[in-house]
Motif scaffolding. Structure first.
Motif, PDB file in Angstrom:
ATOM      1  N   UNK A 201       0.839  -1.199   0.000  1.00 54.79           N
ATOM      2  CA  UNK A 201       0.000   0.000   0.000  1.00 54.79           C
ATOM      3  C   UNK A 201       0.875   1.249   0.000  1.00 54.79           C
ATOM      4  N   UNK A 202       0.592   2.175  -0.906  1.00 57.93           N
ATOM      5  CA  UNK A 202       1.302   3.445  -0.939  1.00 57.93           C
ATOM      6  C   UNK A 202       0.847   4.316   0.235  1.00 57.93           C
ATOM      7  N   UNK A 203       1.802   4.943   0.910  1.00 58.38           N
ATOM      8  CA  UNK A 203       1.482   5.826   2.025  1.00 58.38           C
ATOM      9  C   UNK A 203       1.518   7.278   1.541  1.00 58.38           C
ATOM     10  N   UNK A 204       1.020   8.161   2.366  1.00 53.44           N
ATOM     11  CA  UNK A 204       1.192   9.590   2.126  1.00 53.44           C
ATOM     12  C   UNK A 204       2.481  10.003   2.845  1.00 53.44           C
ATOM     13  N   UNK A 205       3.492  10.327   2.052  1.00 54.13           N
ATOM     14  CA  UNK A 205       4.834  10.580   2.572  1.00 54.13           C
ATOM     15  C   UNK A 205       5.062  12.087   2.693  1.00 54.13           C
ATOM     16  N   UNK A 206       5.111  12.570   3.930  1.00 53.56           N
ATOM     17  CA  UNK A 206       5.301  13.993   4.198  1.00 53.56           C
ATOM     18  C   UNK A 206       6.761  14.344   4.464  1.00 53.56           C
ATOM     19  N   UNK A 207       7.672  13.506   4.027  1.00 48.18           N
ATOM     20  CA  UNK A 207       9.092  13.714   4.268  1.00 48.18           C
ATOM     21  C   UNK A 207       9.590  15.011   3.630  1.00 48.18           C
TER      22      UNK A 207
ATOM     23  N   UNK B 119      -0.866  23.637  -5.185  1.00 42.21           N
ATOM     24  CA  UNK B 119      -0.039  23.811  -3.994  1.00 42.21           C
ATOM     25  C   UNK B 119      -0.614  24.859  -3.050  1.00 42.21           C
ATOM     26  N   UNK B 120      -1.090  25.945  -3.604  1.00 41.04           N
ATOM     27  CA  UNK B 120      -1.677  26.996  -2.769  1.00 41.04           C
ATOM     28  C   UNK B 120      -2.955  26.499  -2.084  1.00 41.04           C
ATOM     29  N   UNK B 121      -3.725  25.711  -2.788  1.00 46.67           N
ATOM     30  CA  UNK B 121      -4.944  25.155  -2.200  1.00 46.67           C
ATOM     31  C   UNK B 121      -4.614  24.211  -1.053  1.00 46.67           C
ATOM     32  N   UNK B 122      -3.638  23.334  -1.259  1.00 47.60           N
ATOM     33  CA  UNK B 122      -3.236  22.380  -0.216  1.00 47.60           C
ATOM     34  C   UNK B 122      -2.774  23.122   1.038  1.00 47.60           C
ATOM     35  N   UNK B 123      -1.896  24.108   0.845  1.00 49.07           N
ATOM     36  CA  UNK B 123      -1.360  24.851   1.983  1.00 49.07           C
ATOM     37  C   UNK B 123      -2.458  25.619   2.708  1.00 49.07           C
ATOM     38  N   UNK B 124      -3.361  26.241   1.962  1.00 50.54           N
ATOM     39  CA  UNK B 124      -4.448  27.004   2.583  1.00 50.54           C
ATOM     40  C   UNK B 124      -5.330  26.094   3.437  1.00 50.54           C
ATOM     41  N   UNK B 125      -5.603  24.900   2.951  1.00 53.67           N
ATOM     42  CA  UNK B 125      -6.412  23.945   3.715  1.00 53.67           C
ATOM     43  C   UNK B 125      -5.770  23.637   5.063  1.00 53.67           C
ATOM     44  N   UNK B 126      -4.471  23.353   5.048  1.00 51.60           N
ATOM     45  CA  UNK B 126      -3.782  22.952   6.275  1.00 51.60           C
ATOM     46  C   UNK B 126      -3.590  24.131   7.226  1.00 51.60           C
ATOM     47  N   UNK B 127      -3.174  25.273   6.688  1.00 44.70           N
ATOM     48  CA  UNK B 127      -3.010  26.449   7.544  1.00 44.70           C
ATOM     49  C   UNK B 127      -4.340  26.882   8.161  1.00 44.70           C
ATOM     50  N   UNK B 128      -5.409  26.851   7.372  1.00 42.84           N
ATOM     51  CA  UNK B 128      -6.723  27.245   7.905  1.00 42.84           C
ATOM     52  C   UNK B 128      -7.129  26.345   9.061  1.00 42.84           C
ATOM     53  N   UNK B 129      -6.880  25.057   8.907  1.00 44.23           N
ATOM     54  CA  UNK B 129      -7.233  24.149   9.998  1.00 44.23           C
ATOM     55  C   UNK B 129      -6.404  24.447  11.248  1.00 44.23           C
ATOM     56  N   UNK B 130      -5.097  24.614  11.063  1.00 45.40           N
ATOM     57  CA  UNK B 130      -4.219  24.892  12.206  1.00 45.40           C
ATOM     58  C   UNK B 130      -4.607  26.204  12.896  1.00 45.40           C
TER      59      UNK B 130
ATOM     60  N   UNK C  44       4.161  16.506  -5.498  1.00 49.06           N
ATOM     61  CA  UNK C  44       3.571  15.173  -5.674  1.00 49.06           C
ATOM     62  C   UNK C  44       2.530  14.831  -4.612  1.00 49.06           C
ATOM     63  N   UNK C  45       2.446  15.599  -3.541  1.00 58.00           N
ATOM     64  CA  UNK C  45       1.442  15.323  -2.513  1.00 58.00           C
ATOM     65  C   UNK C  45       0.054  15.707  -3.040  1.00 58.00           C
ATOM     66  N   UNK C  46      -0.846  14.742  -3.158  1.00 61.39           N
ATOM     67  CA  UNK C  46      -2.177  15.064  -3.666  1.00 61.39           C
ATOM     68  C   UNK C  46      -3.040  15.729  -2.605  1.00 61.39           C
ATOM     69  N   UNK C  47      -4.091  16.389  -3.032  1.00 62.42           N
ATOM     70  CA  UNK C  47      -5.030  17.022  -2.103  1.00 62.42           C
ATOM     71  C   UNK C  47      -5.609  15.988  -1.146  1.00 62.42           C
ATOM     72  N   UNK C  48      -5.794  14.756  -1.634  1.00 62.11           N
ATOM     73  CA  UNK C  48      -6.339  13.696  -0.780  1.00 62.11           C
ATOM     74  C   UNK C  48      -5.445  13.442   0.436  1.00 62.11           C
ATOM     75  N   UNK C  49      -4.139  13.608   0.267  1.00 59.80           N
ATOM     76  CA  UNK C  49      -3.221  13.436   1.381  1.00 59.80           C
ATOM     77  C   UNK C  49      -3.435  14.499   2.452  1.00 59.80           C
ATOM     78  N   UNK C  50      -3.705  15.723   2.035  1.00 60.72           N
ATOM     79  CA  UNK C  50      -3.975  16.805   2.987  1.00 60.72           C
ATOM     80  C   UNK C  50      -5.307  16.548   3.691  1.00 60.72           C
ATOM     81  N   UNK C  51      -6.279  16.107   2.936  1.00 57.73           N
ATOM     82  CA  UNK C  51      -7.591  15.808   3.537  1.00 57.73           C
ATOM     83  C   UNK C  51      -7.475  14.722   4.591  1.00 57.73           C
ATOM     84  N   UNK C  52      -6.706  13.697   4.291  1.00 61.47           N
ATOM     85  CA  UNK C  52      -6.549  12.611   5.260  1.00 61.47           C
ATOM     86  C   UNK C  52      -5.775  13.089   6.488  1.00 61.47           C
TER      87      UNK C  52
END
Length: 360
Positions: free
Chosen positions: A1-7, A267-278, A339-347
């Motif tokens: 199984x492929x993981x979401x790699x935040x390295x 990329x801007x969408x992904x970052x906005x999602x995570x920053x908004x949550x934090x 390469x990090x998909x939006x689905x990775x941020x959602x998860x």
């Protein structure tokens, strides 16, 4: 199984790119061998090298008065190569701005090779902001001004280049190259280790304005002299063939997606999602000033070091890996490269919500 790699690097690659490489691992283009086995003087590898260089120029809109080379030694080797190529003698001057660990290493390395001055630093606040500078802060006879544009460890980012007047800017773009559109003509030199956004570890891109060449210190070693690889089309010695091949595949994929403009929007969408949550959480914190936040590397902490460790362990069990922050910072860090998909941020956000509820 492929993981979401935040390295923070080496980072994940698009699944399509990994599968394409796997398909050709035994026999590349009818050669009867893999790219890892073939001569770098072969017709197959020459085509890979040529296409990869062309894709870098196309996707970054690199003007014709700039050279592009692939080198080894990682971005860190350029800490020495930069002053050795741009300062003709140990008396010539360069100004540095330190906004993180790697900029500080570059500054210390350069001090061996010239009159190097620290113009500004954000170390006083643990690199959580970008120092404000004006054109008058830089020595008029400095040969270049050095910055690290995106801070991998501390999560800071230059969103506006410093005004240096006519002094060329040399910039480390290792953790943000091709994540957003830039105007290459505003830089004298750009360099980047490819293992964060573009390829596996092993290859570094250097982009140099041609008028800055031919000024190397006479003591500059052959393999650190940019002209060596320019003259040999990046084939002076055996290059990291597999890394360059993987970069070619990745750049083909990026072009198919719509290029840097298209990935920047994602990329801007992904970052906005995570920053908004934090920012809307009373449990997590990001300490970087909002006007200096990276969209590639997002550090954050929970209420305690014990909870941070628990978070990293439980996240890994959920397929969210490499979230432990750098040892200089602690906490967590989500590196959300191209390469990090939006689905990775959602998860990740879903896990963060659950963890917060269970550990308040």
């Amino acid at each position: 199984m492929r993981v979401y790699n935040f390295s923070a690097g080496p980072s994940m690659l698009p699944e399509e790119v990994v599968k394409e490489a796997a398909k050709n691992i035994e026999d590349y283009a009818g050669s009867g061998m893999s790219v890892m086995e073939m001569s770098h003087r072969s017709k197959w590898y020459d085509a890979i090298n040529t296409e990869c260089l062309a894709l870098v120029r196309e996707l970054m809109n690199v003007p014709e008065n700039y050279e592009i080379i692939f080198v080894q030694g990682g971005a860190s080797q350029q800490f020495d190569a930069i002053p050795l190529n741009l300062l003709s003698s140990f008396d010539e001057k360069a100004d540095y701005i330190v906004t993180g660990n790697f900029a500080n290493k570059a500054y210390k390395a350069a001090k061996k090779f010239g009159d190097i001055r620290l113009v500004a630093s954000s170390e006083d606040k643990t690199y959580t902001y970008i120092p404000k500078t004006t054109k008058d802060d830089f020595r008029k006879d400095a040969k270049y001004v050095y910055i690290c544009e995106n801070n991998t460890i501390f999560g800071g980012k230059y969103w506006e280049l410093p005004d240096t007047g006519d002094i060329p800017i040399v910039a480390d773009l290792s953790s943000c190259i091709m994540s957003q559109e830039i105007d290459v003509s505003k830089y004298g030199v750009i360099y980047a280790g490819a293992q964060k956004n573009l390829a596996p570890a092993g290859v570094t891109i250097v982009i140099i304005r041609k008028d800055l060449l031919g000024k190397a210190n006479p003591l500059c070693p052959t393999m650190l002299n940019w002209q060596t690889q320019i003259d040999a089309n990046s084939l002076y010695n055996t290059p990291p063939c597999w890394s360059i091949y993987m970069m070619m595949l990745n750049l083909r994929y990026l072009k198919k997606m719509g290029g840097v403009k298209a990935i920047e929007a994602i990329n801007r969408k992904k970052a906005a999602m995570l920053y908004d949550f934090i920012d809307n959480s009373s449990f997590y914190n990001n300490y970087v000033e909002k006007d200096a936040r990276s969209i590639m590397n997002i550090p954050f902490v929970s209420p305690s070091a014990e909870l941070d460790a628990k978070f990293v362990k439980e996240a890994e069990a959920e397929g969210l890996v490499s979230l432990k922050g750098h040892k200089l910072v602690g906490g967590m860090r989500a590196s959300i490269y191209n390469a990090m998909p939006i689905e990775g941020i959602e998860k990740l956000i879903s896990f963060m919500k659950k963890f917060e509820e269970e550990n308040k």
